[in-house]
Design an enzyme around this catalytic site. Sequence first.
Site, mmCIF file in Angstrom:
data_model
loop_
_atom_site.group_PDB
_atom_site.id
_atom_site.type_symbol
_atom_site.label_atom_id
_atom_site.label_comp_id
_atom_site.label_asym_id
_atom_site.label_seq_id
_atom_site.Cartn_x
_atom_site.Cartn_y
_atom_site.Cartn_z
ATOM 1 N N HIS A 157 39.904 39.671 32.648
ATOM 2 C CA HIS A 157 38.692 38.901 32.370
ATOM 3 C C HIS A 157 37.710 38.997 33.541
ATOM 4 C CE1 HIS A 157 39.863 36.805 28.674
ATOM 5 N NE2 HIS A 157 41.094 36.788 29.168
ATOM 6 N N LYS A 227 60.389 51.050 50.356
ATOM 7 C CA LYS A 227 60.895 52.283 50.947
ATOM 8 C C LYS A 227 60.800 53.404 49.931
ATOM 9 C CE LYS A 227 65.761 51.464 49.743
ATOM 10 N NZ LYS A 227 67.146 51.376 50.283
#
Length: 233
Positions: A157, A227
């Site tokens: 929105h 990672k």
Amino acid sequence: MSFLHNVLSIVVTKIKGEQFILDKNIPIGYLFSFFIQKAYCLIIGIFKLHRMGKYFIHPTTKIKCISKVRTGKNLNIDRRCYIDALSINGINFGNNVSIGKNTTIECSGSLKNLGKGLTVGENVGLGTHGFFGCAGGIEIGDNTIFGNYVSLHSENHNYSDNTQPIRLQGINRKGVKIGDDCWIGAKVTILDGTVLGNGCVVAAGAVVRGKFPENVIIGGVPAKIIKQRFNEL
């Protein structure tokens, strides 16, 4: 392994197009009941989609705008799913797609502005209780799996105008794209504009927005790279 286990393993292997061996510890009664239900869902699937093929759809699932649904072989849709394919591009399922129970797929949020739709690759598993808001377009690559309670929102929105309510300011759409061989953990929320490279793993409960490279593990609110899958950062 019993004769019935062997026969059913061969049948499932042919349907899926890849090796499948049933666990020998499954009781015969359970197997019989399971495959009777699958046969019933096959009849329902052919009836709901108005075409012949390997479509296993539970009778409690509702599919709207059938003409906009295109699918490959071996589509499995569990109980109490709601799928509304009304959109510009509709819904495209590849081969061996499974959709868990209580999943909602909505391709358009409004009749004033149709959405783009959903494209799902091959060998994809969508977990239970998922929500896929496809107005801005969602693309999911091959061999990607989803945990339970995952939600994707491919529109947003507008809210920058303080002179009118947010609900009247319209929406913007960037879409969501998820690569091949990704694993999306339980209760993950994926927001508009997200792009996940191939091989990404998303930790449970993460809120994801943005672009991420291939083969990384991400998590957190908001999600960040934790990672790499194969080499430490």
